[in-house]
Structures are given as structure tokens and as C-alpha cells.
Design an enzyme around this catalytic site. Structure first.
Site, PDB file in Angstrom:
ATOM      1  N   LYS A  26       0.804  -1.196   0.000  1.00  0.00           N
ATOM      2  CA  LYS A  26       0.000   0.000   0.000  1.00  0.00           C
ATOM      3  C   LYS A  26       0.843   1.253   0.000  1.00  0.00           C
ATOM      4  O   LYS A  26       0.385   2.326  -0.381  1.00  0.00           O
ATOM      5  CB  LYS A  26      -0.879   0.017   1.278  1.00  0.00           C
ATOM      6  CG  LYS A  26      -1.806  -1.131   1.397  1.00  0.00           C
ATOM      7  CD  LYS A  26      -2.461  -1.113   2.803  1.00  0.00           C
ATOM      8  CE  LYS A  26      -3.053  -2.451   3.100  1.00  0.00           C
ATOM      9  NZ  LYS A  26      -3.472  -2.561   4.514  1.00  0.00           N
ATOM     10  N   GLY A  27       2.078   1.138   0.473  1.00  0.00           N
ATOM     11  CA  GLY A  27       2.891   2.319   0.764  1.00  0.00           C
ATOM     12  C   GLY A  27       3.012   3.321  -0.360  1.00  0.00           C
ATOM     13  O   GLY A  27       3.065   4.531  -0.129  1.00  0.00           O
ATOM     14  N   GLU A  77       7.979   3.328  -5.983  1.00  0.00           N
ATOM     15  CA  GLU A  77       8.169   2.749  -4.649  1.00  0.00           C
ATOM     16  C   GLU A  77       8.260   3.852  -3.608  1.00  0.00           C
ATOM     17  O   GLU A  77       8.787   4.933  -3.883  1.00  0.00           O
ATOM     18  CB  GLU A  77       9.464   1.919  -4.613  1.00  0.00           C
ATOM     19  CG  GLU A  77       9.261   0.435  -4.884  1.00  0.00           C
ATOM     20  CD  GLU A  77       8.697  -0.318  -3.684  1.00  0.00           C
ATOM     21  OE1 GLU A  77       7.992   0.288  -2.845  1.00  0.00           O
ATOM     22  OE2 GLU A  77       8.944  -1.523  -3.598  1.00  0.00           O
ATOM     23  N   ASP A  78       7.759   3.563  -2.426  1.00  0.00           N
ATOM     24  CA  ASP A  78       7.919   4.504  -1.324  1.00  0.00           C
ATOM     25  C   ASP A  78       9.345   4.449  -0.794  1.00  0.00           C
ATOM     26  O   ASP A  78      10.009   5.462  -0.661  1.00  0.00           O
ATOM     27  CB  ASP A  78       6.894   4.213  -0.209  1.00  0.00           C
ATOM     28  CG  ASP A  78       6.821   2.731   0.160  1.00  0.00           C
ATOM     29  OD1 ASP A  78       7.571   1.901  -0.401  1.00  0.00           O
ATOM     30  OD2 ASP A  78       5.988   2.396   1.033  1.00  0.00           O
ATOM     31  N   LYS A 106      17.301   3.761   1.658  1.00  0.00           N
ATOM     32  CA  LYS A 106      18.068   3.741   2.904  1.00  0.00           C
ATOM     33  C   LYS A 106      19.538   3.536   2.599  1.00  0.00           C
ATOM     34  O   LYS A 106      19.908   2.684   1.794  1.00  0.00           O
ATOM     35  CB  LYS A 106      17.551   2.642   3.834  1.00  0.00           C
ATOM     36  CG  LYS A 106      16.284   3.043   4.544  1.00  0.00           C
ATOM     37  CD  LYS A 106      15.994   2.141   5.724  1.00  0.00           C
ATOM     38  CE  LYS A 106      14.624   2.488   6.287  1.00  0.00           C
ATOM     39  NZ  LYS A 106      14.199   1.516   7.324  1.00  0.00           N
ATOM     40  N   ASP A 160      14.637  -0.515   1.000  1.00  0.00           N
ATOM     41  CA  ASP A 160      15.396  -0.788   2.223  1.00  0.00           C
ATOM     42  C   ASP A 160      16.458  -1.829   1.883  1.00  0.00           C
ATOM     43  O   ASP A 160      17.544  -1.494   1.427  1.00  0.00           O
ATOM     44  CB  ASP A 160      14.410  -1.238   3.303  1.00  0.00           C
ATOM     45  CG  ASP A 160      15.058  -1.477   4.653  1.00  0.00           C
ATOM     46  OD1 ASP A 160      16.278  -1.348   4.769  1.00  0.00           O
ATOM     47  OD2 ASP A 160      14.332  -1.795   5.614  1.00  0.00           O
TER      48      ASP A 160
HETATM   49  P1  IMP Z   1      12.883  -4.022   1.374  1.00  0.00           P
HETATM   50  O1  IMP Z   1      12.433  -5.294   0.722  1.00  0.00           O
HETATM   51  O2  IMP Z   1      13.791  -4.291   2.558  1.00  0.00           O
HETATM   52  O3  IMP Z   1      13.540  -3.065   0.397  1.00  0.00           O
HETATM   53  O4  IMP Z   1      11.618  -3.280   2.015  1.00  0.00           O
HETATM   54  C1  IMP Z   1      10.346  -3.587   1.577  1.00  0.00           C
HETATM   55  C2  IMP Z   1       9.244  -2.856   2.268  1.00  0.00           C
HETATM   56  O5  IMP Z   1       9.459  -2.776   3.671  1.00  0.00           O
HETATM   57  C3  IMP Z   1       9.022  -1.422   1.828  1.00  0.00           C
HETATM   58  O6  IMP Z   1       8.351  -1.307   0.602  1.00  0.00           O
HETATM   59  C4  IMP Z   1       8.196  -0.923   2.995  1.00  0.00           C
HETATM   60  O7  IMP Z   1       6.846  -1.305   2.858  1.00  0.00           O
HETATM   61  C5  IMP Z   1       8.807  -1.641   4.175  1.00  0.00           C
HETATM   62  N1  IMP Z   1       9.774  -0.761   4.852  1.00  0.00           N
HETATM   63  C6  IMP Z   1      11.120  -0.795   4.771  1.00  0.00           C
HETATM   64  N2  IMP Z   1      11.671   0.172   5.533  1.00  0.00           N
HETATM   65  C7  IMP Z   1      10.635   0.841   6.101  1.00  0.00           C
HETATM   66  C8  IMP Z   1      10.545   1.969   7.012  1.00  0.00           C
HETATM   67  O8  IMP Z   1      11.538   2.574   7.445  1.00  0.00           O
HETATM   68  N3  IMP Z   1       9.289   2.344   7.359  1.00  0.00           N
HETATM   69  C9  IMP Z   1       8.160   1.728   6.918  1.00  0.00           C
HETATM   70  N4  IMP Z   1       8.190   0.682   6.075  1.00  0.00           N
HETATM   71  C10 IMP Z   1       9.420   0.236   5.684  1.00  0.00           C
END
Ligand code: IMP
Ligand code: MG
Length: 191
Positions: A54-55, A110-111, A142, A114
């Protein structure tokens, strides 16, 4: 373009926020720049914006209105297994796209990136559907801890490795409607 956010303050979560990392105005100014860049890069073409629910819906709503081209929207919902604040890299598609991507210019919105694991999985999945082009626009990345090297064409802000909420980003499904991005007080984590 001079985007100014004149909305009244969002007090409902005020006691939960430790510090504001990016103000509403900083976010809007950056999205206007990103939208302008996309407008130039895709001049004369049309785009399919793909949002990851949803982000991304908040970023998508604002970014799309800074893109002065014909565009269409589609959404995917994915869920990564594992703890709420960590990505496990195992992704399940909960809702797939309505569009057939073949021959389309696709920009995934993408929001936050990470670990990059969610996005890596998604890009591989989408590339297999033979779009004419496939790029990513992420509001936040990040710093330092990316586990997966990813080629992100449009990035808004590099932020420190802290958990942030607001502007689409949640903790326990709350805080998505904050117009700014901030960190949470420990008490807000239920601690
Ligand atoms: P990734 O797969 O680690 O890149 O992160 C995937 C998802 O984790 C993102 O699309 C967010 O929905 C959630 N996420 C990662 N870091 C944060 C944060 O700092 N705050 C809120 N949601 C996060
Ligand atoms: Mg989330």
C-alpha cells in the site's frame, strides 16, 4: 513550479513522532523535480505507472501530477513474510496487475527501498512480461545497508538506516496519512 504545502498540521499522531526527517514541502519539491525529469525523459511517450501497495499510493498520487505526459495507473499488492519492520526477501503477490505489460514503458513507483529484496523480486517478475522499458522511481532509499545492488533511475532522498513513517509508510498500518516523513518515539512501538 513552486509547491507549497498549506494544509493544517496533522496533530493526530503528533505525540508519536520523534523527529521530522523530511517536511511536506521538501517532499513536494523533490517530487516536482522527479516528475519534471520523467516528463523530459519520456517526452512524446506515455507511461504506465506501477505502484506497489500500500505504501506507494501516496507517492504515486502526488508524483503523477508532476508528470506532464499521458499516463495510466496499475497496482500490485505484495507481502513479504517475516517481522513487521524487517524484510525477509520472500515475496508473495496478493494482487497482480490488470495491464499486460508487453510493449509498454513501465515506471515502478516505490515509497522506500530498504534491503531492496522486495524490489529485486518484483523487477525480475515484471521484466519477464516483456515491457518496452522498465525503470524505478523511489522516493526514499536507505543508505548503506542495501543487500541487493539495484539500478534505480529516479531516487528522491537517501536517508539513514532508521525506521520511518508517514507519507504512505506505516507502522502497524498507522501514520500513512502524515504529509511528512519522520521517526517514531520508542513508546509508539509499544515499548
Ligand atoms: P525491502 O524489501 O527491505 O527493500 O523493504 C520492503 C518494504 O518494507 C518497503 O516497501 C516498505 O513497505 C517496508 N519498509 C522498509 N523500511 C521501512 C521503514 O523505514 N518504514 C516503513 N516501512 C518500511
Ligand atoms: Mg509496510
Amino acid at each position: 513550479m513552486a509547491p507549497l504545502d498549506s494544509r493544517p498540521p496533522m496533530d493526530a499522531y503528533a505525540g508519536d513522532i520523534e523527529k521530522v526527517l523530511l517536511s511536506a514541502e521538501q517532499i513536494q519539491t523533490k517530487l516536482a523535480e522527479m516528475g519534471e525529469q520523467i516528463t523530459q525523459d519520456y517526452a512524446g511517450r506515455s507511461i504506465l505507472l506501477v505502484g506497489v501497495l500500500k505504501g506507494a499510493f501516496v507517492v504515486m498520487a502526488d508524483l503523477s501530477r508532476y508528470i506532464r505526459l499521458q499516463l495510466e495507473f496499475d497496482f500490485m499488492a505484495v507481502s513479504s513474510y517475516g517481522a513487521a519492520t524487517k524484510s525477509s526477501g520472500v515475496v508473495r503477490i496478493l494482487k497482480d496487475l490488470d495491464h499486460d505489460l508487453a510493449g509498454l514503458d513501465v515506471v515502478v513507483v516505490e515509497d522506500i527501498v530498504d534491503s531492496g529484496l522486495t524490489l529485486k523480486y518484483l523487477l525480475k517478475n515484471l521484466a519477464a512480461r516483456k515491457p518496452a522499458s522498465l525503470e524505478v522511481a523511489a522516493l526514499l532509499r536507505k543508505e548503506g545497508i542495501q543487500q541487493v545492488p539495484l539500478d534505480l533511475r529516479y531516487v528522491g532522498f537517501d536517508i539513514p538506516n532508521e525506521f520511518v513513517v508517514g507519507y504512505g509508510l506505516d507502522f502497524g498500518e498507522k501514520y500513512r496519512n502524515l504529509p511528512y516523513i519522520g521517526t517514531l518515539r520508542p513508546a509508539a512501538y509499544g515499548g
